[in-house]
Motif scaffolding. Structure first.
Motif, short mmCIF file in Angstrom:
data_model
loop_
_atom_site.label_atom_id
_atom_site.label_comp_id
_atom_site.label_asym_id
_atom_site.label_seq_id
_atom_site.Cartn_x
_atom_site.Cartn_y
_atom_site.Cartn_z
N ALA A 1 0.86 -1.19 0.00
CA ALA A 1 0.00 0.00 0.00
C ALA A 1 0.90 1.24 0.00
N PRO A 2 0.39 2.38 -0.48
CA PRO A 2 1.20 3.59 -0.46
C PRO A 2 1.74 3.87 0.95
N GLY A 3 3.02 4.21 1.02
CA GLY A 3 3.64 4.56 2.28
C GLY A 3 4.13 3.39 3.12
N VAL A 4 3.92 2.16 2.66
CA VAL A 4 4.31 0.97 3.44
C VAL A 4 5.69 0.49 3.00
N MET A 5 6.59 0.40 3.97
CA MET A 5 7.93 -0.12 3.71
C MET A 5 8.24 -1.18 4.76
N SER A 6 8.93 -2.22 4.35
CA SER A 6 9.34 -3.25 5.28
C SER A 6 10.56 -2.78 6.06
N PRO A 7 10.68 -3.17 7.32
CA PRO A 7 11.90 -2.85 8.06
C PRO A 7 13.03 -3.77 7.60
N PRO A 8 14.26 -3.51 8.00
CA PRO A 8 15.38 -4.36 7.59
C PRO A 8 15.13 -5.83 7.95
N HIS A 9 15.44 -6.70 6.96
CA HIS A 9 15.19 -8.13 7.12
C HIS A 9 16.09 -8.92 6.18
#
Length: 136
Positions: free
Chosen positions: A52-60
């Motif tokens: 979705a707009p604005g959604v980023m995964s954290p470091p993984h």
């Protein structure tokens, strides 16, 4: 006259409208659809992930190599254990990337929906990392 579907013993077909999107556990705004195989089991798989707009995964990290094609939008990618949205690099639709096994990265969408197609050989998993690069 409309053509008949290909013989299922010859070719498996999935159209965009056939995809069953499911919410990724513990990741609000991320959905995934399995196109082929089972990412949790040994063997090849193909999935789509929708941000979705604005959604980023954290470091993984992931244990397996993954090949990614950006199908829609601009996918923003970064590497390393310190999440820095401003340091991400844009990969527009049509771009291709490879996630190497065990390497820390983060990715996602900024101002628009993003869909990526990911293929690999399972079993697949995602492990979050802290700022020192240790898995949690």
């Amino acid at each position: 006259m409309q053509a008949a579907e290909p013989d299922a013993s010859v070719m498996a077909v999935k159209r965009d409208a056939d995809l069953a999107w499911t919410q990724v556990p513990n990741a609000p705004g991320l959905e995934r659809a399995v196109l082929y195989g089972n990412p949790a089991a040994p063997g090849p798989y193909v999935i789509r992930v929708r941000f979705a707009p604005g959604v980023m995964s954290p470091p993984h990290i992931h244990p397996e190599e993954r090949q990614i094609v950006v199908l829609k939008g601009t996918w923003w990618v970064g590497s390393g254990p310190r999440w820095n949205r401003a340091a991400t690099v844009p990969l527009p639709a049509g771009s291709f990337a490879v996630h190497h096994p065990g390497k820390v990265h983060y990715d996602g969408a900024k101002d628009e929906e993003v869909i990526v197609q990911i293929s690999g050989v399972g079993p697949s998993s995602t492990k979050m990392v802290d700022e020192a690069g240790n898995t949690r």
